[in-house]
Scaffold this motif. Structure first.
Motif, PDB file in Angstrom:
ATOM      1  N   ASN A  17       3.353  37.224 -12.130  1.00  0.00           N
ATOM      2  CA  ASN A  17       3.789  37.012 -10.648  1.00  0.00           C
ATOM      3  C   ASN A  17       2.587  37.534 -10.000  1.00  0.00           C
ATOM      4  N   PHE A  18       1.698  36.871  -9.343  1.00  0.00           N
ATOM      5  CA  PHE A  18       0.659  37.278  -8.740  1.00  0.00           C
ATOM      6  C   PHE A  18       0.898  38.392  -7.662  1.00  0.00           C
ATOM      7  N   THR A  19       1.773  38.242  -6.784  1.00  0.00           N
ATOM      8  CA  THR A  19       2.042  39.046  -5.665  1.00  0.00           C
ATOM      9  C   THR A  19       2.654  40.313  -6.350  1.00  0.00           C
ATOM     10  N   GLU A  20       3.451  40.463  -7.256  1.00  0.00           N
ATOM     11  CA  GLU A  20       4.068  41.681  -7.744  1.00  0.00           C
ATOM     12  C   GLU A  20       2.708  42.454  -8.418  1.00  0.00           C
ATOM     13  N   ALA A  21       2.037  41.717  -8.958  1.00  0.00           N
ATOM     14  CA  ALA A  21       0.884  42.354  -9.846  1.00  0.00           C
ATOM     15  C   ALA A  21      -0.221  42.944  -8.752  1.00  0.00           C
ATOM     16  N   ALA A  22      -0.413  42.085  -7.549  1.00  0.00           N
ATOM     17  CA  ALA A  22      -1.068  42.753  -6.574  1.00  0.00           C
ATOM     18  C   ALA A  22      -0.679  43.849  -6.000  1.00  0.00           C
ATOM     19  N   LYS A  23       0.835  44.026  -5.745  1.00  0.00           N
ATOM     20  CA  LYS A  23       1.392  45.271  -5.189  1.00  0.00           C
ATOM     21  C   LYS A  23       0.894  46.510  -6.073  1.00  0.00           C
ATOM     22  N   MET A  24       1.296  46.247  -7.564  1.00  0.00           N
ATOM     23  CA  MET A  24       1.090  47.228  -8.403  1.00  0.00           C
ATOM     24  C   MET A  24      -0.320  47.747  -8.624  1.00  0.00           C
ATOM     25  N   LEU A  25      -1.145  46.782  -8.281  1.00  0.00           N
ATOM     26  CA  LEU A  25      -2.763  47.199  -8.491  1.00  0.00           C
ATOM     27  C   LEU A  25      -3.103  47.777  -7.252  1.00  0.00           C
ATOM     28  N   ASN A  26      -2.139  47.810  -6.044  1.00  0.00           N
ATOM     29  CA  ASN A  26      -2.630  48.202  -4.754  1.00  0.00           C
ATOM     30  C   ASN A  26      -4.062  47.391  -4.187  1.00  0.00           C
ATOM     31  N   ILE A  27      -3.900  46.200  -4.376  1.00  0.00           N
ATOM     32  CA  ILE A  27      -4.816  45.255  -3.756  1.00  0.00           C
ATOM     33  C   ILE A  27      -4.105  43.824  -3.329  1.00  0.00           C
ATOM     34  N   SER A  28      -4.931  43.021  -2.467  1.00  0.00           N
ATOM     35  CA  SER A  28      -4.184  42.082  -1.739  1.00  0.00           C
ATOM     36  C   SER A  28      -4.065  41.028  -2.883  1.00  0.00           C
ATOM     37  N   GLN A  29      -3.213  40.039  -2.498  1.00  0.00           N
ATOM     38  CA  GLN A  29      -2.980  38.861  -3.512  1.00  0.00           C
ATOM     39  C   GLN A  29      -4.158  38.012  -3.741  1.00  0.00           C
ATOM     40  N   SER A  30      -4.733  37.990  -2.292  1.00  0.00           N
ATOM     41  CA  SER A  30      -6.122  37.111  -2.528  1.00  0.00           C
ATOM     42  C   SER A  30      -7.295  37.694  -3.263  1.00  0.00           C
ATOM     43  N   THR A  31      -7.250  38.965  -3.255  1.00  0.00           N
ATOM     44  CA  THR A  31      -8.332  39.605  -4.130  1.00  0.00           C
ATOM     45  C   THR A  31      -7.833  39.314  -5.567  1.00  0.00           C
ATOM     46  N   LEU A  32      -6.691  39.561  -5.827  1.00  0.00           N
ATOM     47  CA  LEU A  32      -6.208  39.114  -7.276  1.00  0.00           C
ATOM     48  C   LEU A  32      -6.567  37.808  -7.818  1.00  0.00           C
ATOM     49  N   SER A  33      -5.971  36.868  -6.875  1.00  0.00           N
ATOM     50  CA  SER A  33      -6.345  35.604  -7.352  1.00  0.00           C
ATOM     51  C   SER A  33      -7.780  35.224  -7.421  1.00  0.00           C
ATOM     52  N   GLN A  34      -8.488  35.706  -6.424  1.00  0.00           N
ATOM     53  CA  GLN A  34     -10.199  35.466  -6.571  1.00  0.00           C
ATOM     54  C   GLN A  34     -10.517  36.038  -7.704  1.00  0.00           C
ATOM     55  N   GLN A  35     -10.281  37.104  -8.059  1.00  0.00           N
ATOM     56  CA  GLN A  35     -10.906  37.846  -9.322  1.00  0.00           C
ATOM     57  C   GLN A  35     -10.588  37.112 -10.579  1.00  0.00           C
ATOM     58  N   ILE A  36      -9.138  36.727 -10.618  1.00  0.00           N
ATOM     59  CA  ILE A  36      -8.689  35.783 -11.883  1.00  0.00           C
ATOM     60  C   ILE A  36      -9.311  34.562 -11.880  1.00  0.00           C
ATOM     61  N   LYS A  37      -9.679  33.821 -10.848  1.00  0.00           N
ATOM     62  CA  LYS A  37     -10.548  32.848 -10.606  1.00  0.00           C
ATOM     63  C   LYS A  37     -11.758  32.771 -11.356  1.00  0.00           C
ATOM     64  N   GLN A  38     -12.286  33.886 -10.946  1.00  0.00           N
ATOM     65  CA  GLN A  38     -13.982  34.237 -11.369  1.00  0.00           C
ATOM     66  C   GLN A  38     -13.973  34.267 -12.949  1.00  0.00           C
ATOM     67  N   LEU A  39     -12.729  34.977 -13.205  1.00  0.00           N
ATOM     68  CA  LEU A  39     -12.785  35.377 -14.893  1.00  0.00           C
ATOM     69  C   LEU A  39     -12.698  33.883 -15.443  1.00  0.00           C
ATOM     70  N   GLU A  40     -11.809  32.941 -14.737  1.00  0.00           N
ATOM     71  CA  GLU A  40     -11.517  31.899 -15.440  1.00  0.00           C
ATOM     72  C   GLU A  40     -12.634  30.953 -15.619  1.00  0.00           C
ATOM     73  N   ASP A  41     -13.454  30.892 -14.449  1.00  0.00           N
ATOM     74  CA  ASP A  41     -14.942  30.070 -14.233  1.00  0.00           C
ATOM     75  C   ASP A  41     -15.813  30.665 -15.263  1.00  0.00           C
ATOM     76  N   GLU A  42     -15.711  32.169 -15.589  1.00  0.00           N
ATOM     77  CA  GLU A  42     -16.808  32.538 -16.450  1.00  0.00           C
ATOM     78  C   GLU A  42     -16.327  32.139 -17.819  1.00  0.00           C
ATOM     79  N   LEU A  43     -15.178  32.122 -18.086  1.00  0.00           N
ATOM     80  CA  LEU A  43     -14.890  31.714 -19.677  1.00  0.00           C
ATOM     81  C   LEU A  43     -14.516  30.154 -19.703  1.00  0.00           C
ATOM     82  N   HIS A  44     -14.727  29.385 -18.656  1.00  0.00           N
ATOM     83  CA  HIS A  44     -14.392  27.915 -18.553  1.00  0.00           C
ATOM     84  C   HIS A  44     -13.327  27.563 -19.251  1.00  0.00           C
ATOM     85  N   VAL A  45     -12.261  28.188 -18.924  1.00  0.00           N
ATOM     86  CA  VAL A  45     -11.062  27.994 -19.268  1.00  0.00           C
ATOM     87  C   VAL A  45      -9.627  28.440 -18.585  1.00  0.00           C
ATOM     88  N   PRO A  46      -8.829  27.692 -18.149  1.00  0.00           N
ATOM     89  CA  PRO A  46      -7.608  28.469 -17.265  1.00  0.00           C
ATOM     90  C   PRO A  46      -6.889  29.226 -18.093  1.00  0.00           C
TER      91      PRO A  46
END
Length: 294
Positions: A17-46
């Motif tokens: 759950n991105f929303t719950e994960a963002a709360k636990m990490l003390n970041i915004s959900q958009s930041t979490l989604s963006q960072q994971i998307k960058q990671l997936e782009d670097e790995l070339h796989v979802p």
């Protein structure tokens, strides 16, 4: 790929759950989604399947999770190791030492090992020439050697102590009670000297040469204990620094002359990072031998 992104991924994997994960990490959900998307782009796989607000791991996400966790754990272990190094609870130092320093050095080594029992210490004895070559190849953290005329600009030089050059003779020798000897007298004696690779013999060859003297060198031996055995017969003598003389059957007689005192130096490479353990060893060396720095 950043450790931060791996941490974000692992928290999202744990909670699905991105929303719950963002709360636990003390970041915004958009930041979490963006960072994971960058990671997936670097790995070339979802890594996640996204269905509305729900997420679940892809096969690649399951596999990658194991390696991401290993990476985080290794990084944490690395931080603990660095903390231990800083607190002198771990680490290793490697030291090169000339043979004539072995007695004085052993005292410092014992004391250091008592104070910092978790630091591993490797000691290599050798000639000045050999030790300098290995220091320049980064085999040592530092070396202890005679080296008065330092010409290498890349080396850091610290004077540790002054050593008097003495004629070493048997206690039963007729010379044993002499308070001092001239270089001319020494040149006439049958001498067993350290091997030509040693800085001591080079020093004396130059000293004899300056006085136009031809020393009577009968033997050259690359082992100090063997030299002592030869000297103890009373038939030969040797020349060493007074820091080398610790055998009860021999004595060291000072040799007259303004250049009969040599400096033992701590040499290291300037550009190399100095470990905290190395600095502590320096401090101990200097404190234990301060009285000899005259």
């Amino acid at each position: 790929m950043e450790l931060r992104q791996l941490r974000y991924f692992l928290k999202a994997k744990e909670l699905l759950n991105f929303t719950e994960a963002a709360k636990m990490l003390n970041i915004s959900q958009s930041t979490l989604s963006q960072q994971i998307k960058q990671l997936e782009d670097e790995l070339h796989v979802p890594l996640f399947n996204r269905v509305g607000k729900r997420i679940n791991l892809t096969e690649a996400g399951e596999i990658f999770g194991e390696y991401a966790l290993q990476s985080i754990n290794r990084a944490n272990e690395g931080l603990l190791v660095l903390k231990d190094l800083k607190n002198l609870n771990a680490g290793k130092i490697t030291i090169g030492v000339i043979y004539s320093m072995r007695i004085l050095f052993a005292r410092t080594l014992i004391e250091f090992a008592k104070q910092y029992p978790n630091i591993k210490i490797q000691v290599v004895f050798g000639t000045t020439k050999d030790l300098l070559e290995k220091l320049n190849l980064y085999h040592f953290d530092f070396i202890l050697t005679f080296h008065e005329n330092l010409k290498e600009p890349h080396l850091k030089c610290q004077t540790l102590l002054k050593a008097n050059m003495v004629l070493v003779t048997a206690k039963k020798s007729l010379l044993a009670n002499r308070r001092s000897l001239s270089l001319t007298e020494v040149a006439k004696l049958p001498l067993a000297l350290p091997f030509s690779g040693y800085s001591t013999i080079q020093f004396f060859v130059e000293s004899f040469g300056e006085e136009n003297l031809e020393p009577n060198i009968c033997m050259e031996i690359n082992d100090i204990p063997t030299l002592f055995e030869i000297v103890k017969t009373g038939n030969w003598h040797t020349i060493l620094s007074d820091t080398s003389v610790n055998d009860p059957e021999v004595v060291g007689i000072p040799i007259d002359g303004k250049n009969m005192k040599r400096s033992i130096m701590i040499l290291s490479i300037k550009e190399v990072y100095e470990k905290k353990a190395v600095k502590k060893f320096y401090e101990l060396l200097k404190s234990m031998h301060a009285k000899n720095l005259e």
